[in-house]
Structures are given as C-alpha cells and as structure tokens.
Design a protein around this motif. Structure first.
Motif, PDB file in Angstrom:
ATOM      1  N   PRO A 188      -7.331   2.526   5.554  1.00  0.00           N
ATOM      2  CA  PRO A 188      -8.788   2.472   5.326  1.00  0.00           C
ATOM      3  C   PRO A 188      -9.425   1.213   5.907  1.00  0.00           C
TER       4      PRO A 188
ATOM      5  N   CYS B 134       0.858  -1.191   0.000  1.00  0.00           N
ATOM      6  CA  CYS B 134       0.000   0.000   0.000  1.00  0.00           C
ATOM      7  C   CYS B 134       0.892   1.239   0.000  1.00  0.00           C
TER       8      CYS B 134
ATOM      9  N   TRP C 155      -2.118   8.134   2.288  1.00  0.00           N
ATOM     10  CA  TRP C 155      -3.010   7.808   3.405  1.00  0.00           C
ATOM     11  C   TRP C 155      -2.529   8.482   4.685  1.00  0.00           C
ATOM     12  N   ASP C 156      -3.453   8.966   5.493  1.00  0.00           N
ATOM     13  CA  ASP C 156      -3.122   9.366   6.853  1.00  0.00           C
ATOM     14  C   ASP C 156      -3.660   8.354   7.860  1.00  0.00           C
ATOM     15  N   SER C 157      -4.339   7.334   7.356  1.00  0.00           N
ATOM     16  CA  SER C 157      -4.784   6.201   8.172  1.00  0.00           C
ATOM     17  C   SER C 157      -5.045   5.026   7.236  1.00  0.00           C
TER      18      SER C 157
ATOM     19  N   ASN D  32       3.530   7.115   2.683  1.00  0.00           N
ATOM     20  CA  ASN D  32       2.213   7.676   2.956  1.00  0.00           C
ATOM     21  C   ASN D  32       2.384   8.833   3.943  1.00  0.00           C
TER      22      ASN D  32
END
Length: 274
Positions: free
Chosen positions: A58, A49, A54-56, A77
């Motif tokens: 999903p 990934c 992303w900050d978290s 990320n």
C-alpha cells in the motif's frame, strides 16, 4: 396464574437477550483479536507486514515507513512483483516468503541489502534470478530459495532430484554470488567455494524443474500451513519484541494503535552462529 406465566416468559426473553449479547460480545472480541494479528508492526527500523493478503504494498506503508526501514518482512501475502521496493533505500534484510513471486523479478539496485529470503514462491529459472541478484544486490551474503522450482531440494519437489542435483545447485549459486556466506539452510564452506570455482561452468548448469512438479500443500486460503512454514524456514530468525509504536493499515488508511500482539517474522543466523 396469567401474571406468573407472563413473568416466566419475560424472564426467558431476558435470559435469551443476555445470551445473545454475550455471544455478540465474544464474536466481536474474536474479530478484534484476528484484526490485531493482521497489523503492520514497526519498531526501530524493522517493519513486519505478514499475513495481510496484500497483492501490492500500500502507498501509505511506503510513505510512512519505507524511508526508515532496514528490515522488511512481507511473508504470507499474495505479492507477484516487487513494485514499491525501490522506496526502501536503507533496506538491509528482506523476507518475501510464501508469496506468488515468479520468474522475471525486477529488483531495484539495493547496495545495502545483504539478506534475502524467497522461500515458498514460484521461481523456476535459477540462472535468470542469479544474474539479476548479481547486478542488483552486490552485497548479498544470505540467500534462501527453498521450496521454489528453481531449488532442487528433494524435500521440496516431487521429481527425482537427489543430493547431487542440490549440490550442483549450491555450487552454481556460490560460483555466481561471490559474497554469499549462507545459502538455504547451510553456511557456505571454503571447500564449496573452491569446488565451485574449479568445476567447469557447464557442469553446474541448473536443473530445471517445472512449477507443477513442486510438492506444494497450501491451505484453502492459498497460504501454507504452519507445518510447512516450520519445515522450510531456512535461517535462524527473529523480529525484535514489539515496541510501543504500531502502524495499523486498513482500507481507511493507517492509524496509530497500542497494546497489540507482536508479529513473529523470519529469524536470521548471526555472525556468531556461523
């Protein structure tokens, strides 16, 4: 003559329309290629990934892949915590390079995890991190912390750290993590183990480096350049070749796709390479 002029104008309009359509088609192809490169890739327990902004993690990724993932690459990320990691109960290898992780990381108990890469983050408190790894990752044998404030590597910091500082750092980590076989870019030697055990613990107390002293060169979008990534990649590494199954995650949720580009993740050194 008027008819000829109209025909010429009509021809120019048609050519312009064709050129416009070709430009739009080319633009769409480029956007599709870029989207393909930002996909979640899963094959035989290996989940990549990377570069997804992303900050978290999903929820859909946790639901679909976490129970059957043993290798997880979340490089490049904008992650600042480890929320969701407790769902990966079979995890053995974890790559968190090039994120925004700082001190106070809350690792879940992970009895299977043996490989952890945290390069290019913002971790400055080595003692606190190592204490957490002792408690939460009892089987840890491969660790890399390059380009964090906690790692006094002269290549990675702008302060006057030297070989003695880095050696003291290595001995401290080796002393605390007894099963460690590989740290940063080098295997742990028996000589280092003996020296780490003999040295007074106070003499190995880590050098504290402030985050602002780290020699960082991020791109405009906040990620590191490929030069930085190549320079500080620590362990021999490679994701398996892409298979037929790919998971694509978007705002609309995951969907199946095929014939997409693979993702190159961190490669770790094998037992036969030590």
């Amino acid at each position: 003559a008027a008819g000829e002029n109209m025909a010429a104008v009509s021809g120019e309009v048609s050519e312009n329309a064709v050129d416009h359509d070709e430009e739009e088609e080319k633009k769409e192809e480029e956007e599709n290629e870029e989207e393909e490169e930002r996909e979640v890739v899963f094959e035989e327990g290996r989940l990549s990934c990377t570069c997804l902004d992303w900050d978290s993690i999903p929820f859909d990724v946790l639901r679909l892949y976490a129970p059957r993932t043993d290798f997880l690459d979340l490089s490049s990320n904008r992650l600042r915590n480890l929320d969701g990691l407790e769902c990966f109960t079979l995890l053995q290898e974890l790559v968190f390079d090039n994120n925004e992780l700082a001190d106070g990381l809350k690792f879940p108990r992970m009895d299977r995890l043996h490989t952890l890469s945290l390069n290019k983050n913002r971790i400055s408190d080595l003692e606190r991190l190592v204490q957490t790894l002792q408690r939460r990752l009892p089987q840890l044998s491969f660790l890399s912390l390059l380009h964090n404030p906690a790692c006094p590597d002269a290549l990675c910091t702008s302060v006057d750290s030297d070989e003695a500082d880095y050696k003291r750092y290595r001995l401290f980590v080796i002393r605390k993590l007894s099963k460690l076989r590989f740290l940063d870019s080098k295997a742990v030697t028996e000589k280092e183990r003996r020296e780490a055990q003999r040295a007074p613990e106070e003499s190995l107390r880590p050098l504290r480096i402030r985050p602002e002293d780290v020699n960082q060169s991020p791109r405009k979008d906040g990620f590191w350049t490929s030069m930085d990534t190549d320079r500080y990649a620590p362990l021999s590494q490679s994701l398996a070749k892409p298979g037929q199954h790919r998971g694509r995650v978007s705002r609309a949720g995951p969907k199946r796709t095929s014939d997409v580009k693979g993702s190159e993740g961190n490669r770790y050194i094998g037992e036969d390479e030590l």
